[in-house]
Design an enzyme around this catalytic site. Structure first.
Site, short mmCIF file in Angstrom:
data_model
loop_
_atom_site.label_atom_id
_atom_site.label_comp_id
_atom_site.label_asym_id
_atom_site.label_seq_id
_atom_site.Cartn_x
_atom_site.Cartn_y
_atom_site.Cartn_z
N SER A 114 37.59 39.70 33.12
CA SER A 114 37.64 41.04 33.69
C SER A 114 36.59 41.92 33.01
CB SER A 114 39.03 41.66 33.51
OG SER A 114 39.99 40.92 34.22
N ARG A 168 44.55 46.80 25.57
CA ARG A 168 43.27 46.21 25.17
C ARG A 168 42.72 46.85 23.89
NH1 ARG A 168 45.55 43.67 28.09
NH2 ARG A 168 44.96 42.81 30.11
N GLU A 191 35.34 46.34 29.47
CA GLU A 191 36.10 45.50 28.56
C GLU A 191 35.15 44.56 27.82
OE1 GLU A 191 39.68 42.41 29.32
OE2 GLU A 191 39.96 44.39 30.20
#
Length: 312
Positions: free
Chosen positions: A233, A182, A303
């Site tokens: 998420s 990520r 995130e």
């Protein structure tokens, strides 16, 4: 990115003259442009359809020290209830052309991951099935090295073309993107704007590719709260753990602050169960982080990107 400076009506009129063909909105609610369906007003919101518009506008914004932020589908984003002081630039489907040359797909930054996956399927190209259900654009996907079900952008991206803040065009190879979980080099250069992404795949069976995409779509539908607005998420996967399992084990499944709620279907998702505010979501995320750390000693890194001004 400069310190946030608002856009007054006079400069708004100047922007309209600079970009006569662009769709430009003043004091635009960001709740209309995020998958959370949450967010206060951006001073100015512009739908970008051409690279030239970016080349004209960004130097002007930097000269005036006006903040700007580039969005695609508004996934993975929480905009504060007090909005964003500056200019939001949206690269949407008008900036979303997708071309195929043998096993290489070249997509402009506004192309959705789903659109690229469909083009790959139509051309019997395999390797992008993992991204078919990711609710965002390839521009955002490449910046955060988006991934799902064992696949990541780093596995398929071979070149990224971008606009530098001085107006020059630059390119990174997949290796130069320094992809991590990520993360990428461009995530730390928010003043750069992704323009185009080159994806290299392999020839496969259309039947097998379709079957994989259908299987992953079913798994998403069965396990994720797709019926509610969310940013996907909420947390990155902590090494050695699963965020959703930690949150569930902390007794937080179904826990709410206002209408911001930990999904009972998948505890790794914070959802907008009705009329959640950005402050509700922010408070819930911070509560989850605190309680998981207290109980398990694990820090959950969010995130979701926080943007703009939040209510006290």
């Amino acid at each position: 990115m400069q310190e946030e400076v608002g856009v007054n009506a006079e400069f708004y009129e100047e922007i309209k003259k600079l970009l006569p063909t662009a769709e430009i909105f003043y004091q635009e609610p960001m709740s209309k442009h995020t998958t959370f369906r949450i967010g206060g007003e951006a001073d100015v919101f512009i739908k970008i359809s051409e690279e030239e518009q970016l080349k004209i506008l960004i130097p002007k914004l930097r000269q005036r020290q006006i903040s700007y932020y580039v969005v695609g589908k508004g996934s993975n984003l929480l905009v504060g209830d007090k909005g964003f002081r500056g200019v939001i630039l949206q690269l949407d489907d008008t900036f979303g052309e997708v071309k195929v040359n043998n096993d290489v797909i070249t997509a402009r930054a506004g192309a959705s991951m789903a659109k690229i996956a469909k083009v790959a399927l139509q051309n019997r190209l395999t390797g992008f099935e993992f991204a078919a259900g990711i609710p965002g654009t390839v521009g955002g996907g490449v910046i955060m090295n988006a991934g799902a079900y064992g696949g990541e952008m780093k596995d398929v991206v071979t070149k990224v073309r971008f606009l530098k803040p001085d107006g020059d065009i630059g390119e990174y190879t997949g290796e130069e993107m320094c992809f991590e979980y990520r993360n990428s080099v461009l995530k730390h250069k928010p003043e750069y704007v992704v323009l185009e992404v080159e994806i290299t795949l392999q020839l496969g069976s259309e039947e097998d590719i379709l079957a994989t995409m259908q299987d992953l779509a079913k798994r998403r539908k069965d396990k994720q709260p797709l019926e509610y607005p969310s940013a996907g998420s909420t947390f990155k996967r902590p090494e050695g753990y699963f965020a959703g399992k930690l949150i569930q084990d902390a007794g937080l499944s179904g826990y709410s602050i206002g209408d911001a709620t930990v999904s009972e279907k998948h505890s790794g998702f914070v959802i907008n169960a009705g009329n959640a505010t950005a402050s509700d979501v922010k408070a819930l995320i911070e509560t989850i982080q605190k309680k998981v750390h207290e109980q398990f000693g694990v820090h959950l890194e969010k995130e979701v990107i926080f943007l703009g001004e939040f209510a006290d």
